[in-house]
Design a protein around this motif. Structure first.
Motif, mmCIF file in Angstrom:
data_model
loop_
_atom_site.group_PDB
_atom_site.id
_atom_site.type_symbol
_atom_site.label_atom_id
_atom_site.label_comp_id
_atom_site.label_asym_id
_atom_site.label_seq_id
_atom_site.Cartn_x
_atom_site.Cartn_y
_atom_site.Cartn_z
ATOM 1 N N UNK A 175 -24.256 -28.700 74.210
ATOM 2 C CA UNK A 175 -25.337 -28.106 74.993
ATOM 3 C C UNK A 175 -25.358 -26.605 74.715
ATOM 4 N N UNK A 176 -26.470 -26.126 74.160
ATOM 5 C CA UNK A 176 -26.561 -24.745 73.709
ATOM 6 C C UNK A 176 -27.862 -24.110 74.168
ATOM 7 N N UNK A 177 -27.838 -22.787 74.241
ATOM 8 C CA UNK A 177 -29.011 -21.993 74.604
ATOM 9 C C UNK A 177 -29.461 -21.241 73.359
ATOM 10 N N UNK A 178 -30.679 -21.474 72.943
ATOM 11 C CA UNK A 178 -31.213 -20.811 71.753
ATOM 12 C C UNK A 178 -31.831 -19.467 72.132
ATOM 13 N N UNK A 179 -31.561 -18.468 71.305
ATOM 14 C CA UNK A 179 -32.217 -17.165 71.410
ATOM 15 C C UNK A 179 -33.151 -17.043 70.217
ATOM 16 N N UNK A 180 -34.430 -16.837 70.480
ATOM 17 C CA UNK A 180 -35.384 -16.861 69.371
ATOM 18 C C UNK A 180 -36.498 -15.850 69.572
ATOM 19 N N UNK A 181 -37.154 -15.543 68.465
ATOM 20 C CA UNK A 181 -38.348 -14.714 68.472
ATOM 21 C C UNK A 181 -39.428 -15.450 67.689
ATOM 22 N N UNK A 182 -40.654 -15.416 68.198
ATOM 23 C CA UNK A 182 -41.774 -16.076 67.535
ATOM 24 C C UNK A 182 -43.075 -15.482 68.053
ATOM 25 N N UNK A 183 -44.102 -15.557 67.224
ATOM 26 C CA UNK A 183 -45.433 -15.138 67.661
ATOM 27 C C UNK A 183 -46.153 -16.231 68.426
ATOM 28 N N UNK A 184 -45.586 -17.425 68.439
ATOM 29 C CA UNK A 184 -46.219 -18.550 69.128
ATOM 30 C C UNK A 184 -46.375 -18.249 70.616
ATOM 31 N N UNK A 185 -47.468 -18.734 71.167
ATOM 32 C CA UNK A 185 -47.705 -18.524 72.595
ATOM 33 C C UNK A 185 -47.060 -19.608 73.443
ATOM 34 N N UNK A 186 -46.742 -20.741 72.832
ATOM 35 C CA UNK A 186 -46.049 -21.793 73.569
ATOM 36 C C UNK A 186 -44.979 -22.419 72.665
ATOM 37 N N UNK A 187 -43.790 -22.578 73.230
ATOM 38 C CA UNK A 187 -42.647 -23.174 72.532
ATOM 39 C C UNK A 187 -42.165 -24.340 73.380
ATOM 40 N N UNK A 188 -42.193 -25.547 72.816
ATOM 41 C CA UNK A 188 -41.875 -26.748 73.583
ATOM 42 C C UNK A 188 -40.803 -27.574 72.880
ATOM 43 N N UNK A 189 -39.992 -28.262 73.692
ATOM 44 C CA UNK A 189 -39.104 -29.330 73.231
ATOM 45 C C UNK A 189 -39.351 -30.514 74.150
ATOM 46 N N UNK A 190 -39.827 -31.608 73.586
ATOM 47 C CA UNK A 190 -40.172 -32.789 74.393
ATOM 48 C C UNK A 190 -41.103 -32.417 75.545
ATOM 49 N N UNK A 191 -42.091 -31.588 75.255
ATOM 50 C CA UNK A 191 -43.104 -31.127 76.227
ATOM 51 C C UNK A 191 -42.535 -30.181 77.283
ATOM 52 N N UNK A 192 -41.262 -29.827 77.182
ATOM 53 C CA UNK A 192 -40.670 -28.872 78.130
ATOM 54 C C UNK A 192 -40.741 -27.473 77.540
ATOM 55 N N UNK A 193 -41.255 -26.537 78.306
ATOM 56 C CA UNK A 193 -41.383 -25.160 77.842
ATOM 57 C C UNK A 193 -40.007 -24.540 77.616
ATOM 58 N N UNK A 194 -39.881 -23.772 76.533
ATOM 59 C CA UNK A 194 -38.610 -23.156 76.158
ATOM 60 C C UNK A 194 -38.676 -21.645 76.367
ATOM 61 N N UNK A 195 -37.643 -21.116 76.992
ATOM 62 C CA UNK A 195 -37.544 -19.678 77.212
ATOM 63 C C UNK A 195 -36.326 -19.171 76.453
ATOM 64 N N UNK A 196 -36.553 -18.198 75.586
ATOM 65 C CA UNK A 196 -35.471 -17.651 74.773
ATOM 66 C C UNK A 196 -34.345 -17.121 75.640
ATOM 67 N N UNK A 197 -33.108 -17.465 75.242
ATOM 68 C CA UNK A 197 -31.883 -17.013 75.918
ATOM 69 C C UNK A 197 -31.713 -17.622 77.307
ATOM 70 N N UNK A 198 -32.546 -18.628 77.662
ATOM 71 C CA UNK A 198 -32.470 -19.232 78.997
ATOM 72 C C UNK A 198 -32.345 -20.753 78.927
#
Length: 592
Positions: free
Chosen positions: A165-188
């Motif tokens: 189980x890991x927390x991803x830290x990311x940067x992207x220009x995308x306005x929405x980032x999803x995993x299995x329809x769940x919104x993803x928040x960087x570092x959270x």
């Protein structure tokens, strides 16, 4: 005295209050600017927040979004906000943002501050992660930060730390980032990476791209990524194409990145589905701890169900102390985003200070019945196919090259004539030939049953200027371990190395060398020493190597639908075959 103090306090309060009011009259600044989904539901899929830099309002907006009728939400300091003399109300006023717009922040004194709206359109190609990592600060017990680099839309990473189980830290220009329809928040946001995780990046409805993150534990093999120019396929053994090489050392080796060229290589192996490659870096460099050079080889081992037979052969040469033995490092290769499986990274057999060091008058020759190099000759005594690998005669003028080739031929035939002579071995041939190196070379080829020497194929010898002809480097064990002739490894452990037929030039020549009684005696001595001193270490190496590539071997089989179905069984069969082969050689060598 008390009344005087109170009066002074009131005067000062009025003074400072007046000064603060005067300052506010001149204030005019835009603090924030956003297109909120709540106020633009007909057009947006998510909030779009501007970056305010100086007098610029910078907006990044997906190219398919209609911006001709959007409502902005903003905060400011000042009296009012106008666009083209139209009063702007935050969360209410609509504008056509495809026009050239300026927001005027007007102060109480009538002065203004203008902010220009700059719209940058985001393309589908902008849907990507500009960075993606697992940070040590977000995970208790993580040994380091893991930086991931996507090749096309996939990234594989070998992790030493058993975190699922890991927390991803990311940067992207995308306005929405999803995993299995769940919104993803960087570092959270946490995810379970025990299975591949698919991230969906979007700029809004109708614009989406998927990225897959694959984490592997217990696999310590370096990851090699090759991206060819314009994603050109590698289809030639002759013509290099431009590429970029990136190596993830997975914490076991240093990471590496460089421009390179790549082409195919090999003879029978090039015709297989899983192909071997030759890499030529733009400048010399050390890769995976090996000595600096430009040229490197990726062996595919497509004939080899264990993926380790070349490594085992090189280990035998190393244990014997043979000169210029190649190092074999198992790696995993990805080309243009396509996983290619398990490969061996090794040195190119060539003249170089860090390879076969014979420059300044030395020679590197290859005896090979393919006879497919530009500079070559057939010898007078045994009609041996001799190809000149060094010196590089292609760098000479044609006249100088022919002259140098004749000198090399004359020198080689002077040695060969001493072997061909009816007076052999009493011809002082050992003044020109390294007997000890030949004996160690034979032990490697006898123990691995590499009968390529009979043709001969891929049989090298070298010499320094004025030095002796020396067998080696050892090379090419794809058809060894009793594969030659039957197409199956470990078929039999009780066949002689050299065939008894005049049609095999190599067999005739090397049998002649082996007929020298002093060579036979030295062979018996050196084999006995190897068997008693190094054979156990060889078997331990087989176990260690098998453990190292166990996961990779399974992935390679899944990729190519070939190789060992039961890897443990085949490794045990290899060990059993080596034991039986060694026992056979005990009697065979003494009876030669």
């Amino acid at each position: 005295m008390r009344k005087l103090t109170i009066g002074l306090f009131l005067i000062l309060s009025v003074f400072f209050s007046c000064n603060n009011d005067d300052d506010k009259i001149y204030e005019k600044e835009l603090l924030s600017f956003t297109f909120e989904l709540a106020n633009n539901q007909e057009y947006l899929f998510a909030d779009i927040e501007a970056v305010i830099e100086g007098s610029n309002i910078n907006l990044s907006i997906p190219e398919h979004i209609d911006i001709t009728n959007l409502v902005a939400s903003f905060e400011f300091v000042g009296e009012d906000v106008y666009v083209n003399d139209v009063l702007q109300i935050s969360t209410k006023t609509k504008n056509n943002f495809s026009d050239d717009l300026f927001y005027e922040i007007r102060a109480g004194d009538g002065t203004m501050m203008n902010y220009r709206v700059n719209v940058e359109y985001l393309l589908e190609s902008d849907l990507k992660f500009t960075s993606f990592s697992f940070k040590q600060e977000h995970h208790e017990g993580l040994s380091k930060d893991y930086e991931l680099k996507f090749i096309r839309d996939t990234v594989r990473i070998q992790m030493r730390d058993p975190h699922k189980v890991l927390i991803a830290t990311f940067e992207t220009l995308a306005t929405n980032v999803l995993v299995n329809q769940d919104s993803q928040i960087s570092s959270v946001t946490e995810n379970d990476f025990s299975q591949p995780i698919t991230y969906s990046l979007g700029f809004g409805q109708g614009f989406e791209k998927n990225f897959v993150v694959i984490l592997e534990w217990g696999n310590k093999l370096p990851q090699l990524y090759i991206e060819t120019e314009d994603e050109m396929p590698i289809v030639s053994k002759d013509d290099y194409i431009q590429a970029r090489l990136t190596i993830d050392g997975v914490g076991e080796f240093d990471d590496f990145e460089a421009d390179t060229e790549i082409r195919g290589r090999g003879n029978s192996t090039w015709g297989r589905p899983k192909k071997p490659y030759r890499i030529k870096l733009n400048k010399k460099a050390s890769i995976l701890g090996l000595k600096e050079a430009k040229n490197w080889v990726l062996l595919a081992n497509h004939f080899d169900e264990t993926l380790m037979l070349n490594a085992v052969a090189m280990k035998i040469g190393g244990l014997l102390g043979s000169q210029y033995v190649n190092h074999i490092i198992p790696v995993e290769l990805t080309i243009n985003g396509v996983f290619m499986g398990n490969y061996n990274l090794t040195e190119q057999v060539e003249e170089d200070d860090n390879r076969v060091a014979v420059k300044n008058g030395g020679q590197l020759l290859e005896l090979d019945s393919h006879f497919d190099e530009d500079w070559k000759f057939k010898s007078a005594g045994y009609n041996m196919p001799v190809m000149v690998k060094y010196p590089k005669l292609k760098n000479y003028s044609s006249e100088e090259a022919e002259e140098e080739l004749n000198l090399i031929k004359d020198e080689y035939e002077a040695f060969e004539s001493k072997v061909f002579s009816s007076d052999f071995p009493n011809t002082d041939y050992l003044d020109l030939f390294d007997q000890e190196a030949f004996v160690d070379y034979l032990i490697v080829y006898m123990l691995t049953a590499n009968r390529e020497i009979n043709h001969p194929k891929s049989t090298f010898l070298h010499k320094t200027n004025g030095g002796k002809y020396t067998m080696g480097p050892i090379w090419d064990f794809d058809w060894a371990f009793s594969f030659d002739g039957v197409g199956k490894h470990f078929n039999t452990a009780t066949e002689p190395l050299l065939t008894n037929t005049n049609s095999m030039i190599g067999a005739v020549f090397f049998s002649r060398l082996l007929s020298d009684p002093s060579t036979k005696q030295l062979l018996m001595q050196r084999w006995s020493e190897f068997k008693s001193t190094h054979f156990d270490a060889l078997m331990g190496y087989v176990d260690d190597y098998a453990k190292l590539i166990e996961i990779s071997q399974l992935k390679d089989r899944e990729r190519w639908n070939s190789g060992s179905i039961d890897f443990e069984k085949d490794v045990n069969e290899l060990k059993s075959w080596l034991n039986n082969r060694a026992n056979y050689l005990d009697n065979h060598i003494s009876s030669i």
